[in-house]
Design an enzyme around this catalytic site. Structure first.
Site, mmCIF file in Angstrom:
data_model
loop_
_atom_site.group_PDB
_atom_site.id
_atom_site.type_symbol
_atom_site.label_atom_id
_atom_site.label_comp_id
_atom_site.label_asym_id
_atom_site.label_seq_id
_atom_site.Cartn_x
_atom_site.Cartn_y
_atom_site.Cartn_z
ATOM 1 N N GLU A 163 37.283 43.884 32.973
ATOM 2 C CA GLU A 163 37.179 42.229 33.601
ATOM 3 C C GLU A 163 35.918 41.817 33.172
ATOM 4 O OE1 GLU A 163 40.149 41.216 37.096
ATOM 5 O OE2 GLU A 163 38.061 41.869 37.780
ATOM 6 N N ASN A 190 45.113 39.451 42.959
ATOM 7 C CA ASN A 190 43.578 39.685 43.783
ATOM 8 C C ASN A 190 43.565 38.434 44.429
ATOM 9 O OD1 ASN A 190 41.132 40.001 44.860
ATOM 10 N ND2 ASN A 190 40.136 40.109 43.016
ATOM 11 N N TRP A 191 43.897 38.307 45.782
ATOM 12 C CA TRP A 191 43.692 37.110 46.455
ATOM 13 C C TRP A 191 42.395 36.711 47.043
ATOM 14 C CZ3 TRP A 191 48.758 37.256 50.199
ATOM 15 C CH2 TRP A 191 49.958 37.407 49.389
ATOM 16 N N LYS A 192 41.357 37.452 46.855
ATOM 17 C CA LYS A 192 40.109 37.602 47.178
ATOM 18 C C LYS A 192 39.862 36.982 48.676
ATOM 19 C CE LYS A 192 38.840 37.174 42.417
ATOM 20 N NZ LYS A 192 37.766 36.620 41.418
ATOM 21 N N GLY A 208 37.084 33.453 36.970
ATOM 22 C CA GLY A 208 36.976 32.590 37.799
ATOM 23 C C GLY A 208 36.586 31.153 37.016
ATOM 24 N N GLY A 244 43.343 36.916 39.634
ATOM 25 C CA GLY A 244 42.610 36.118 40.948
ATOM 26 C C GLY A 244 43.303 34.846 41.095
ATOM 27 N N GLY A 245 42.541 33.817 40.575
ATOM 28 C CA GLY A 245 43.061 32.243 40.948
ATOM 29 C C GLY A 245 44.407 31.856 40.798
ATOM 30 N N GLU A 281 32.599 41.232 41.900
ATOM 31 C CA GLU A 281 31.982 40.620 42.959
ATOM 32 C C GLU A 281 31.482 41.219 44.024
ATOM 33 O OE1 GLU A 281 35.577 38.310 43.682
ATOM 34 O OE2 GLU A 281 35.106 37.143 41.737
ATOM 35 N N HIS A 323 34.854 45.863 41.873
ATOM 36 C CA HIS A 323 34.945 44.483 41.374
ATOM 37 C C HIS A 323 33.610 44.046 41.153
ATOM 38 C CE1 HIS A 323 35.877 40.223 40.849
ATOM 39 N NE2 HIS A 323 37.162 40.581 40.683
ATOM 40 N N SER A 346 40.406 34.998 34.177
ATOM 41 C CA SER A 346 41.025 33.826 34.035
ATOM 42 C C SER A 346 42.366 34.015 33.310
ATOM 43 C CB SER A 346 40.080 32.819 33.146
ATOM 44 O OG SER A 346 39.185 32.387 33.778
#
Ligand code: PGA
Length: 252
Positions: free
Chosen positions: A171, A9-11, A177, A236-237, A103, A101, A215
């Site tokens: 999640e 997930n490159w966000k 994150g 993600g990251g 977010e 998600h 994470s």
């Protein structure tokens, strides 16, 4: 169980050039290490505006990496300024769409009902919906994590969901994150709980992939991916660096 799904997930990160470079690095890495394809399926979810750049690179290299979007509209077409519909994503060549998600739930006030609507459209359009669930830190501190996740599952998974068109991502919001991950025991018990809840509503629940996200890094991937009922990761990251993304797959 089938292969693990390794979802990036490159966000809202990067540039067009960066997206093309990242897709190229993932594709090159997989070409150099084809054994990963025996154990994992791959999907990357760039920002909407970077989908085409990533697609071009992946297509040219015939890379075994599917494309996903990070959201879709709750309607099929029409006067919805700023939105991108599930049929458009399918038409473009996406296979997956991340929905619900945390977010989106947090910054766009997305409700379970809305997510179920989007997921139903994703299904109708031939996309696989990656439906995200997970509790906040306060909810876990209050011992409410199972109730919260159960409610999200009940209300955000539309009728007609199957193992073919639906992936669940657990999640915990406090792990996204933050560098904090749930313990192996927490992940094991929540994934088992989710599997049991799915059994009540989906005929082929045993085959539904349940991803863990929050994470996930190369150094914790192996133990997380070894937990029963963890059928992949939503990253993600660490998905923004091809070497880390592929190192996570190596943990499978
Ligand atoms: P993270 O994000 O890996 O950076 O914690 C996961 C996610 O939000 O999908």
């Amino acid at each position: 169980m089938s292969k693990k799904l390794i979802a990036g997930n490159w966000k809202m990160n990067g540039t067009l050039e960066g997206a093309a470079n990242l897709a190229a690095a993932v594709s090159d890495g997989l070409r150099a290490e084809r054994g990963l394809l025996d154990r994992c399926d791959f999907v990357v979810c760039p920002p909407f505006l970077h989908l085409a750049a990533a697609q071009e690179v992946l297509k040219a290299a015939a890379a075994p990496v599917a494309l996903g979007a990070q959201d879709c509209a709750f309607a099929e077409s029409g006067a919805y300024t700023g939105d991108v519909s599930a049929p458009m994503l399918k038409d473009f060549g996406c296979r997956y769409v991340i929905l619900g998600h945390s977010e989106r739930r947090q910054y766009h006030n997305e409700s379970n009902d809305l997510i179920a609507k989007k997921a139903a459209l994703a299904h109708a359009s031939g996309l696989v919906a990656i439906i995200c669930v997970g509790e906040t830190e306060a909810q876990r501190a209050a011992g409410e994590e199972s109730d919260v996740v159960e409610n999200q599952l009940n209300e955000s998974i539309p009728a007609g969901s199957t193992a073919e068109n639906t992936v669940i991502a657990y999640e915990p919001v406090w792990a996204i994150g933050t560098g904090k991950t749930a313990t192996v025991e927490d992940v094991r018990s929540m994934h088992a709980f989710i599997r049991r809840r799915l059994q009540e509503s989906l005929a082929d629940s045993a085959k539904v992939r349940i991803l863990y996200g929050g994470s996930v890094k190369p150094d914790n991937a192996k133990e997380l991916l070894a937990v029963p009922d963890v059928d992949g990761a939503l990253i993600g990251g660490a998905s923004l660096k091809a070497d880390q993304y592929l190192a996570i797959a190596r943990g499978a």
